[in-house]
Design a protein around this motif. Structure first.
Motif, short mmCIF file in Angstrom:
data_model
loop_
_atom_site.label_atom_id
_atom_site.label_comp_id
_atom_site.label_asym_id
_atom_site.label_seq_id
_atom_site.Cartn_x
_atom_site.Cartn_y
_atom_site.Cartn_z
N ASP A 66 -1.57 -1.14 6.65
CA ASP A 66 -2.53 -1.96 5.92
C ASP A 66 -3.70 -2.38 6.79
OD1 ASP A 66 -0.95 -1.69 3.75
OD2 ASP A 66 -0.10 -3.70 3.79
N ARG A 113 -8.34 1.17 -8.38
CA ARG A 113 -7.23 1.60 -7.53
C ARG A 113 -6.85 3.05 -7.81
NH1 ARG A 113 -3.14 -3.67 -7.91
NH2 ARG A 113 -4.48 -5.13 -6.76
N SER A 156 0.83 -1.21 0.00
CA SER A 156 0.00 0.00 0.00
C SER A 156 0.86 1.26 0.00
CB SER A 156 -0.93 0.00 1.21
OG SER A 156 -1.81 -1.09 1.17
N TYR A 174 -3.05 3.83 -2.96
CA TYR A 174 -1.64 3.45 -2.87
C TYR A 174 -0.78 4.71 -2.87
CZ TYR A 174 -3.20 -1.28 -3.95
OH TYR A 174 -3.83 -2.51 -3.91
N PRO A 177 -8.59 1.08 1.43
CA PRO A 177 -7.55 0.10 1.08
C PRO A 177 -7.12 0.16 -0.38
CG PRO A 177 -9.68 -0.97 1.28
CD PRO A 177 -9.88 0.44 1.73
N ARG A 212 -6.51 0.36 7.69
CA ARG A 212 -7.30 1.02 6.63
C ARG A 212 -8.75 0.52 6.67
NH1 ARG A 212 -3.97 2.64 1.38
NH2 ARG A 212 -2.00 3.25 2.34
#
Length: 800
Positions: free
Chosen positions: A600, A574, A285, A628, A625, A603
Motif C-alpha cells: 500500500d 476503482r 489493496s 485492487y 492506489p 503505490r
C-alpha cells in the motif's frame, strides 16, 4: 429452457402464412429463421444483435370485434438465441432451445419481426422467464434523446425508451429495471428534466412511439426541470446508474419547493444511494479468498469485485443479488466492458511476459477480411500493466473532471481521437433521423446506413442496384490516414487505394476518407483522446481507455501524483484484477521485481511511493492506489505449500469455509447436517483445509442427483485427499458406501503369519444407496473413533 435475463434484446418472429408446420420444422431443424418480405423487414433483421432471444410465434385473435371483445394473442412455438446475423437482412442463424409445448400469450405482436417494447413483464410472459424477487429500488439516469427532445413524449406516453443504437452496458442495465426503480430524465449537460418511478407494464402504452429497441413504462411524478451543479452529469451514455441522487434532490428542493411533499412521498430523503450518499467502503489493496474446493471462491469474486468498485460492503451486494445472479453478472459485465474488471487464471506456464509485458510475435490482421500480413515482433503489455495504466489514467481524468487541473492534456491530433469524434457525430445524426451522404470523387452519393456488429460503418450507393450495405472499416481507414496526409495525394482512386488496403470498394472508401479529412479540419488543433469537456461521458471515457490503450498510456504517463489531493485518490474510479488459482502460478516468476510495488505505501501517491523501470519497454512503472488485486486460493491444492512468502506478506486473507446452511433437504435427506458430519470427520482425520465445499451439493434436487454427486464428486475428492488409504474413506462414509472385499481364491502358498497383506476395498453400487444410507452419515451423535492399535491386519476395523 434458457432463462437468461441478460439478453441484449428480445424479438418475436413470424413466418410465411400458409406453410405452417413445414416452416416451423425447417427453422428448427436447420437452426435458422428467414423471410421473403420487404426492405423494411430487412432493415429490422439487420439490427438484431447476436445473443438476442427470439420467440417463433403464430398470431391470432379471439372474441367478437363488433362487441369490442376482440383480444390479440400469439402462440409461442419455439424459443432460441441468435448466434449469427448474416447482415443481409434476410436470415438469422439461431440456436433453438429444446422443444417446448406451445403456449399462448395475450399481446399485440402481429408483424413478421418485432422488438418487444412492453416492459419486463411482457418479456417474462413471452419467454417463460421466472419471476425475479423484490429488491431495494435502484436509481438510474436516462437521456430522452439528443438534447432532451424526446422528453415531451416520455411524459405523454408514460414511458422511457432507448434508441436502436446504444452501448452494450446501457442495454444490459436497462434490462434490469424493476417496478419501483427511480428514473431521473436528464440532458447531458447538467439539467434534470424530471423524476419518475418504473410502473408495471400494464400501465404503459407504446402507441405513437417511434420504432425503438427498448421501452419501459414510467410514471413521471415530477415533470419539472432543475439545473444541477457543474459536472453533475457530463455523460454521453444513454442510460445507467446515477451517483448524484443527493445533488438531484437538493436542486429540486431549492428550485421547486412546492414539490417537496411529492419528493418526500415518492423519493424520501433516506432513499438508499450506495454509490454516492455513503463513504466508499475501504478494502485491502491485495486480497485472497481461500478455502477448500467447492466453497464458492470464484463464484464470490463477482460480488467482491462489484463491492470494491462501488465502495459497498460485500454482504450488502450479496444480499441484494442473492436471488438474482443474472443481474449481478450483468453488472459485472458492465464493469468489464468499461475496463474496470479483468479476469486471469494463474497456471504453471503463466509468466511475467503474460502478466506484465513481453516481446510477442504479431500477425497484422484485418478483422473484416482476415487477411494476414507480415510477421513482426513487438512489446505487448500484459493484463497487470494494462490495468495499472487504466487506473492511473482514470485518476488523471478524475483529477481533471473535479476541476483541480488547469491544463488539459494537449496532444497532437491522431487518428483515434478524430475517428472517435467522427463516429460520434455520425451516430448523433443517425439518432436524429438525418440522412448522411458522402460524395465520391465522381460526385455520386454514398449513404451512411448504420454500424456493423463490429462497430464499422455500413454504407450503400444511393442509386445503386446493390441492396446489401458495404462495410467501411476503421482498420482500413487508419491505413489510408497513415499513408496519405491529404486526399489530394490520392491521384488514382482505384490504384492508390487498392495498393494501400488490398482491394475494396475504392470509391466508397475515398468518399468516407474525404469526409473524415474534412471533419478533421474542423476539430480544434489541441484535441486529445482523453481531454475533458462538458460533452464527455465519464463511463465512456473509461471505456475509451479500453478502446485506445495508447490514450490510456498517455494519460497515465502525464499523471503527477504530487498534484493530486488525497481525497481525489480515494474517490477515483476503482479497478479490480481477479486472479483465479493464484497459488498455482510461479509467483516470483510472474510478478518479478514488481512484487514490491504491491504494498500500500509503495503505490503511486503514497508515502513511500516507488517506481521501477520495466525490462522490455524501459518505461517507468508504478502501481496506482485504485487498482485492487483479488485472488482465489484452494487450500487443498498441493501447490499452496510453495506459495511465495513475499506474496503472503503483501496480501490479506479472507477464509471461505463450507456453508452447510445454504443446503436444503432433498428426498428426506438433510444436506446441511450431512455435509457438516462429513467435514467433521475429514477435519478430525486430516485438516480443515481438506473439507468438502457446499458447491458439490448446491444443485442437488433429487435422490438420483444426490447419488450422482457422491459418486462423481465427493468420493473422488476423498480419494484425492486420502490417496490409497481406503480405511480412512470408509471411516468417513461407512460400510454402506465402502465395502471390504474378501478373498475368493485359494492361495497356492500359505500366508506366513508375519506376512502383511493389505485389505481390499471398493465403492458399493450407487444404485443401492438409499435415503437411509445417506441419513446414516449424519444421525450418529458421537465422534468417529480412530483405532490406535498397532495391528496391521485390519486398520479400518473400528469403522464397523
Amino acid at each position: 429452457m434458457n432463462n437468461n435475463l441478460v439478453a441484449p434484446a428480445y424479438y418475436v418472429l413470424g413466418y410465411k402464412q400458409g406453410e405452417g408446420i413445414e416452416q416451423q420444422k425447417r427453422f428448427v431443424e436447420h437452426g435458422l429463421w428467414d423471410h421473403d418480405h420487404n426492405k423494411t423487414v430487412e432493415a429490422l433483421v439487420r439490427r438484431v444483435p447476436v445473443g438476442a432471444r427470439v420467440a417463433l410465434k403464430n398470431y391470432f385473435t379471439r372474441g367478437s370485434r363488433k362487441k369490442g371483445e376482440s383480444r390479440a394473442y400469439i402462440q409461442v412455438i419455439a424459443l432460441g438465441t441468435v448466434r449469427e446475423n448474416e447482415g443481409n437482412g434476410q436470415r438469422l442463424l439461431i440456436e433453438w432451445d429444446a422443444p417446448i409445448k406451445p403456449y399462448e400469450v395475450q399481446t399485440r405482436y402481429q408483424s413478421t419481426i418485432a422488438q418487444i417494447r412492453a416492459g419486463e413483464a411482457q418479456i417474462r410472459r413471452i419467454f417463460a422467464l421466472p419471476t425475479v424477487p423484490a429488491r431495494p429500488p435502484a436509481i438510474y439516469f436516462v437521456h430522452p434523446g439528443p438534447d432532451g427532445t424526446w422528453w415531451p413524449k416520455f411524459q405523454e406516453f408514460g414511458n422511457a425508451y432507448l434508441p436502436a443504437i446504444v452501448s452494450e452496458s446501457a442495454r444490459l442495465a436497462f434490462g434490469q429495471l424493476r417496478p419501483g426503480d427511480v428514473l431521473v430524465a436528464t440532458t447531458r449537460y447538467n439539467q434534470a428534466l424530471g423524476l419518475g418511478v418504473v410502473a408495471p407494464s400494464s400501465d404503459s402504452t407504446a402507441a405513437g412511439l417511434p420504432a425503438t429497441e427498448l421501452t419501459c413504462p414510467v410514471k413521471w411524478w415530477i415533470p419539472h426541470a432543475a439545473e444541477m451543479n457543474a459536472n453533475t452529469f457530463l455523460v454521453a451514455a444513454a442510460f445507467g446508474r446515477t451517483k448524484h441522487w443527493t445533488r438531484i434532490r437538493q436542486a429540486y428542493e431549492a428550485q421547486h419547493p412546492e414539490l417537496l411533499a411529492v419528493l418526500n412521498t415518492h423519493f424520501p430523503p433516506a432513499e438508499p444511494d450506495p454509490l454516492s450518499t455513503v463513504p466508499l467502503q475501504k478494502f485491502p489493496s491485495n486480497q485472497i479468498l481461500f478455502g477448500p474446493p467447492g466453497t464458492g471462491k470464484t463464484y464470490a469474486t463477482a460480488a467482491w469485485a462489484v463491492a470494491i468498485i462501488e465502495g459497498r460492503k460485500v454482504s450488502e451486494v450479496e444480499a441484494e443479488y442473492y436471488a438474482n445472479r443474472e443481474a449481478l453478472q450483468a453488472l459485472l459485465q458492465t464493469y468489464r466492458l468499461r475496463g474496470q474488471v479483468e479476469f486471469v487464471t494463474f497456471h504453471q506456464s503463466f509468466s511475467y511476459e503474460d502478466f506484465v509485458e513481453g516481446i510477442k510475435p504479431t500477425l497484422a490482421t484485418d478483422d473484416d477480411d482476415e487477411e494476414a500480413e507480415a510477421l513482426s515482433y513487438r512489446i505487448e503489455p500484459g493484463v497487470f500493466r494494462t490495468l495499472s495504466e487504466r487506473g492511473a489514467a482514470a485518476i488523471n481524468l478524475w483529477h481533471q473532471q473535479q476541476g483541480l487541473s488547469s491544463t488539459a492534456l494537449a496532444t497532437p491530433l491522431d487518428f483515434t481521437s478524430v475517428y472517435t469524434q467522427f463516429v460520434a457525430t455520425l451516430e448523433d445524426k443517425l439518432l436524429k433521423g438525418e440522412e448522411v451522404v458522402f460524395k465520391t470523387k465522381s460526385d455520386t452519393a454514398i449513404v451512411f446506413d448504420g454500424f456493423s456488429p463490429k462497430g464499422n460503418l455500413w454504407v450503400r450507393h444511393k442509386k445503386g442496384q446493390k441492396e446489401e450495405p458495404f462495410t467501411v472499416s476503421g482498420f482500413r481507414l487508419r491505413k489510408l490516414y497513415d499513408k496519405f496526409k491529404t486526399v489530394a495525394e490520392i491521384q488514382n482512386v482505384t490504384n492508390d487505394i487498392t495498393a494501400t488496403i488490398k482491394g475494396a470498394n475504392t470509391s466508397a472508401y475515398w468518399a468516407v476518407f474525404n469526409a473524415f479529412k474534412e471533419f478533421e479540419g474542423q476539430v480544434a488543433p489541441v484535441a486529445s483522446p482523453i481531454e475533458i469537456s462538458n460533452k464527455s461521458a465519464w463511463p465512456n471515457l473509461l471505456q475509451g481507455l479500453v478502446a485506445d490503450p495508447a490514450a490510456a498510456k498517455l494519460a497515465a504517463n502525464k499523471l503527477d501524483y504530487a498534484q493530486v489531493a488525497a481525497e481525489i485518490l480515494a474517490d477515483a474510479p476503482r479497478f479490480v484484477l481477479i486472479i483465479d488459482e493464484i497459488n498455482r502460478g510461479n509467483v516470483s516468476n510472474i510478478f518479478g521485481e514488481l512484487i514490491t510495488l504491491l504494498e500500500d505505501d509503495k503505490r503511486g501517491g503514497q508515502l513511500n511511493a516507488m517506481n521501477l523501470k520495466l525490462p522490455y519497454s524501459k518505461a517507468s512503472f508504478q502501481v496506482p492506489p485504485n487498482l485492487y488485486l483479488l485472488g482465489t486460493m484452494n487450500t487443498a491444492d498441493r501447490s499452496i505449500e510453495a506459495l511465495d512468502t513475499a506474496l503472503r506478506r503483501r496480501f490479506s486473507f479472507s477464509e471461505m469455509p463450507p456453508k452447510p446452511n445454504l443446503l436444503k433437504a432433498v428426498a428426506g435427506v438433510e444436506l446441511g447436517p450431512l455435509l457438516t458430519a462429513l467435514n467433521e470427520r475429514i477435519e478430525y482425520l486430516s485438516s480443515r483445509d481438506h473439507c468438502l465445499g457446499h458447491a458439490w451439493l448446491m444443485g442437488v434436487n433429487s435422490l438420483e442427483e444426490l447419488r450422482d454427486a457422491f459418486h462423481h464428486k465427493i468420493i473422488p475428492q476423498l480419494q484425492e485427499y486420502f490417496y490409497g488409504n481406503w480405511a480412512r474413506i470408509r471411516q468417513i462414509l461407512g460400510k454402506a458406501f465402502v465395502e471390504k472385499l474378501t478373498l475368493k481364491v485359494s492361495l497356492l502358498d500359505p500366508v506366513d503369519e508375519y506376512d502383511e497383506r493389505p485389505i481390499r476395498y471398493r465403492i458399493t453400487d450407487p444404485g443401492q444407496w438409499t435415503v437411509k444410507s445417506f441419513q446414516g452419515l449424519y444421525v450418529v451423535n458421537h465422534a468417529p473413533s480412530v483405532r490406535t492399535s498397532t495391528s496391521a491386519t485390519d486398520p479400518g476395523a473400528s469403522a464397523e
